[in-house]
Write a protein that holds these residues in place. Sequence first.
Motif, mmCIF file in Angstrom:
data_model
loop_
_atom_site.group_PDB
_atom_site.id
_atom_site.type_symbol
_atom_site.label_atom_id
_atom_site.label_comp_id
_atom_site.label_asym_id
_atom_site.label_seq_id
_atom_site.Cartn_x
_atom_site.Cartn_y
_atom_site.Cartn_z
ATOM 1 N N MET A 1 0.845 -1.197 0.000
ATOM 2 C CA MET A 1 0.000 0.000 0.000
ATOM 3 C C MET A 1 0.883 1.252 0.000
ATOM 4 S SD MET A 1 -2.857 1.043 2.795
ATOM 5 C CE MET A 1 -1.615 1.693 3.884
ATOM 6 N N LYS A 2 0.514 2.215 -0.822
ATOM 7 C CA LYS A 2 1.271 3.467 -0.871
ATOM 8 C C LYS A 2 1.188 4.177 0.482
ATOM 9 C CE LYS A 2 1.802 5.982 -4.858
ATOM 10 N NZ LYS A 2 1.565 6.964 -5.910
ATOM 11 N N GLY A 3 2.332 4.655 0.977
ATOM 12 C CA GLY A 3 2.344 5.404 2.225
ATOM 13 C C GLY A 3 1.475 6.649 2.109
ATOM 14 N N TYR A 13 7.840 20.473 -11.659
ATOM 15 C CA TYR A 13 7.531 21.215 -10.424
ATOM 16 C C TYR A 13 8.294 20.600 -9.253
ATOM 17 C CZ TYR A 13 4.638 23.263 -6.704
ATOM 18 O OH TYR A 13 4.194 23.926 -5.592
ATOM 19 N N TRP A 14 8.232 19.246 -9.119
ATOM 20 C CA TRP A 14 8.940 18.563 -8.031
ATOM 21 C C TRP A 14 10.440 18.876 -8.097
ATOM 22 C CZ3 TRP A 14 7.910 16.319 -3.568
ATOM 23 C CH2 TRP A 14 8.868 15.483 -2.971
ATOM 24 N N GLU A 15 10.987 18.789 -9.294
ATOM 25 C CA GLU A 15 12.444 18.933 -9.408
ATOM 26 C C GLU A 15 12.895 20.382 -9.239
ATOM 27 O OE1 GLU A 15 14.304 16.435 -12.338
ATOM 28 O OE2 GLU A 15 13.807 14.798 -10.950
ATOM 29 N N VAL A 38 20.840 1.670 -1.529
ATOM 30 C CA VAL A 38 19.409 1.418 -1.696
ATOM 31 C C VAL A 38 18.653 2.712 -1.437
ATOM 32 C CG1 VAL A 38 19.146 0.574 0.694
ATOM 33 C CG2 VAL A 38 17.430 -0.017 -1.030
ATOM 34 N N GLU A 39 17.673 2.966 -2.286
ATOM 35 C CA GLU A 39 16.835 4.153 -2.126
ATOM 36 C C GLU A 39 15.381 3.703 -1.967
ATOM 37 O OE1 GLU A 39 15.993 8.342 -4.458
ATOM 38 O OE2 GLU A 39 16.098 6.508 -5.638
ATOM 39 N N PHE A 40 14.738 4.180 -0.919
ATOM 40 C CA PHE A 40 13.331 3.869 -0.676
ATOM 41 C C PHE A 40 12.468 4.936 -1.353
ATOM 42 C CE2 PHE A 40 13.513 0.536 2.634
ATOM 43 C CZ PHE A 40 14.868 0.554 2.913
ATOM 44 N N ILE A 64 6.530 1.742 -5.476
ATOM 45 C CA ILE A 64 5.277 1.014 -5.704
ATOM 46 C C ILE A 64 4.550 1.502 -6.955
ATOM 47 C CG2 ILE A 64 3.794 2.587 -4.360
ATOM 48 C CD1 ILE A 64 2.477 0.109 -3.121
ATOM 49 N N ASP A 65 4.895 2.691 -7.414
ATOM 50 C CA ASP A 65 4.138 3.341 -8.481
ATOM 51 C C ASP A 65 4.777 3.029 -9.843
ATOM 52 O OD1 ASP A 65 3.124 5.172 -10.351
ATOM 53 O OD2 ASP A 65 2.738 6.675 -8.807
ATOM 54 N N PRO A 66 4.080 2.299 -10.714
ATOM 55 C CA PRO A 66 4.684 1.902 -11.990
ATOM 56 C C PRO A 66 5.103 3.088 -12.860
ATOM 57 C CG PRO A 66 2.340 1.257 -11.891
ATOM 58 C CD PRO A 66 2.716 1.760 -10.536
ATOM 59 N N LEU A 67 4.428 4.208 -12.740
ATOM 60 C CA LEU A 67 4.809 5.381 -13.543
ATOM 61 C C LEU A 67 6.160 5.931 -13.082
ATOM 62 C CD1 LEU A 67 1.375 7.233 -13.809
ATOM 63 C CD2 LEU A 67 2.530 5.862 -15.557
ATOM 64 N N MET A 68 6.364 5.923 -11.766
ATOM 65 C CA MET A 68 7.644 6.398 -11.215
ATOM 66 C C MET A 68 8.771 5.448 -11.615
ATOM 67 S SD MET A 68 6.973 9.190 -9.655
ATOM 68 C CE MET A 68 5.380 9.857 -10.008
ATOM 69 N N VAL A 69 8.484 4.163 -11.546
ATOM 70 C CA VAL A 69 9.476 3.146 -11.923
ATOM 71 C C VAL A 69 9.866 3.324 -13.393
ATOM 72 C CG1 VAL A 69 9.756 0.650 -12.300
ATOM 73 C CG2 VAL A 69 8.757 1.502 -10.153
ATOM 74 N N GLU A 88 9.765 -2.309 -9.213
ATOM 75 C CA GLU A 88 8.423 -1.986 -8.730
ATOM 76 C C GLU A 88 8.145 -2.894 -7.543
ATOM 77 O OE1 GLU A 88 5.375 -1.887 -11.762
ATOM 78 O OE2 GLU A 88 3.866 -2.328 -10.244
ATOM 79 N N ARG A 89 7.995 -2.308 -6.383
ATOM 80 C CA ARG A 89 7.868 -3.115 -5.168
ATOM 81 C C ARG A 89 7.248 -2.287 -4.056
ATOM 82 N NH1 ARG A 89 10.662 -7.870 -3.411
ATOM 83 N NH2 ARG A 89 10.731 -7.974 -1.135
ATOM 84 N N ASP A 90 6.407 -2.938 -3.272
ATOM 85 C CA ASP A 90 5.840 -2.322 -2.069
ATOM 86 C C ASP A 90 6.770 -2.662 -0.907
ATOM 87 O OD1 ASP A 90 4.461 -1.672 0.230
ATOM 88 O OD2 ASP A 90 2.536 -2.426 -0.480
ATOM 89 N N PHE A 91 7.647 -1.708 -0.580
ATOM 90 C CA PHE A 91 8.622 -2.021 0.475
ATOM 91 C C PHE A 91 8.012 -1.907 1.864
ATOM 92 C CE2 PHE A 91 9.906 2.305 -1.162
ATOM 93 C CZ PHE A 91 9.348 3.065 -0.127
ATOM 94 N N ILE A 92 6.843 -1.321 1.953
ATOM 95 C CA ILE A 92 6.173 -1.297 3.269
ATOM 96 C C ILE A 92 5.605 -2.691 3.567
ATOM 97 C CG2 ILE A 92 4.223 -0.341 4.577
ATOM 98 C CD1 ILE A 92 4.747 2.336 3.146
HETATM 99 C C1 LIG Z 1 7.148 11.867 -1.835
HETATM 100 S S1 LIG Z 1 7.785 10.726 -2.990
HETATM 101 C C2 LIG Z 1 9.540 10.928 -2.800
HETATM 102 C C3 LIG Z 1 10.320 10.331 -3.932
HETATM 103 C C4 LIG Z 1 11.851 10.505 -3.821
HETATM 104 N N1 LIG Z 1 12.342 9.862 -2.617
HETATM 105 C C5 LIG Z 1 12.201 11.951 -3.829
HETATM 106 O O1 LIG Z 1 12.422 12.516 -2.743
HETATM 107 O O2 LIG Z 1 12.237 12.566 -4.927
HETATM 108 C C6 LIG Z 1 7.491 9.161 -2.211
HETATM 109 C C7 LIG Z 1 7.632 7.981 -3.158
HETATM 110 O O3 LIG Z 1 7.463 6.779 -2.389
HETATM 111 C C8 LIG Z 1 6.669 5.884 -3.134
HETATM 112 N N2 LIG Z 1 5.994 4.978 -2.197
HETATM 113 C C9 LIG Z 1 4.997 5.271 -1.327
HETATM 114 N N3 LIG Z 1 4.602 4.179 -0.664
HETATM 115 C C10 LIG Z 1 5.378 3.150 -1.115
HETATM 116 C C11 LIG Z 1 5.441 1.750 -0.822
HETATM 117 N N4 LIG Z 1 4.618 1.188 0.069
HETATM 118 N N5 LIG Z 1 6.355 0.981 -1.487
HETATM 119 C C12 LIG Z 1 7.166 1.542 -2.421
HETATM 120 N N6 LIG Z 1 7.142 2.870 -2.747
HETATM 121 C C13 LIG Z 1 6.266 3.667 -2.102
HETATM 122 C C14 LIG Z 1 5.687 6.775 -3.909
HETATM 123 O O4 LIG Z 1 5.177 6.108 -5.036
HETATM 124 C C15 LIG Z 1 6.577 7.977 -4.259
HETATM 125 O O5 LIG Z 1 7.198 7.825 -5.515
#
Ligand SMILES: C[S@@+](CC[C@H](N)C(=O)[O-])C[C@H]1O[C@@H](n2cnc3c(N)ncnc32)[C@H](O)[C@@H]1O
Length: 197
Positions: A1-3, A13-15, A38-40, A64-69, A88-92
């Motif tokens: 599940m996405k956090g 905009y983000w960058e 490793v980057e979460f 977790i988000d395929p578009l980000m991957v 692509e993985r749900d690390f939570i």
């Molecule tokens: C706020 S963004 C930050 C992205 C990057 N760390 C940065 O600072 O540019 C959080 C990222 O965590 C990913 N994310 C949220 N919950 C996750 C989960 N359970 N497993 C893997 N990725 C997750 C989201 O898809 C999003 O791309």
Amino acid sequence: MKGRESGMPEEAYWESFFDAARVLEALVGSQPMVGDVVEFGCGYGTFTLAQAAHTTGTVTTLDIDPLMVARTRERAVSQRLENVVVSERDFIAHGTGLPDGSQELALVFNLLHIEDPLALLAEAHRVLHVGARLAVIHWRSDIPTPRGPSLDIRPTPEQCAAWMAQAGFGDIRNVDVTSGSPFHFGLVARRRGTDES
Ligand SMILES: C[S@@+](CC[C@H](N)C(=O)[O-])C[C@H]1O[C@@H](n2cnc3c(N)ncnc32)[C@H](O)[C@@H]1O
């Protein structure tokens, strides 16, 4: 599940908020990183690509988000960064899948407002070897910021440091990352050994 509150705005905009190379230089120095990273949460690869350019080993980044991957993969290929592995993985729910003690550096950027930050830090601790570094950044709550999670769930540096200590990290330091983003605070720590207090 996405956090919670971890969706991303539009890429440009983000960058616009970050000079990623400067943030990383402030946190981990300008010398090439020898070993694996490793980057979460890769997001758009903002920090993945900058870190990979200064890493001799592999940068494994998980989202977790395929578009980000897909976007991070595409950018790594176009920049000819062959040491980036994007999964692509749900690390939570499932952790990183990386072996114990295998990593030299873990990046947890803009993420510690999730529901269970301690579990995430415990996974970072597991995959780092003793003495390896954890780097954290997050949005400040002491000044107005153009983005970032709601203030009621946005952790302070003190809260992050307390979680890091609880998860088994020591040598926790505040790092000024304002040259790379005026809206962020930074912390670095080292994974303690089991016999260190
Ligand atoms: C706020 S963004 C930050 C992205 C990057 N760390 C940065 O600072 O540019 C959080 C990222 O965590 C990913 N994310 C949220 N919950 C996750 C989960 N359970 N497993 C893997 N990725 C997750 C989201 O898809 C999003 O791309």
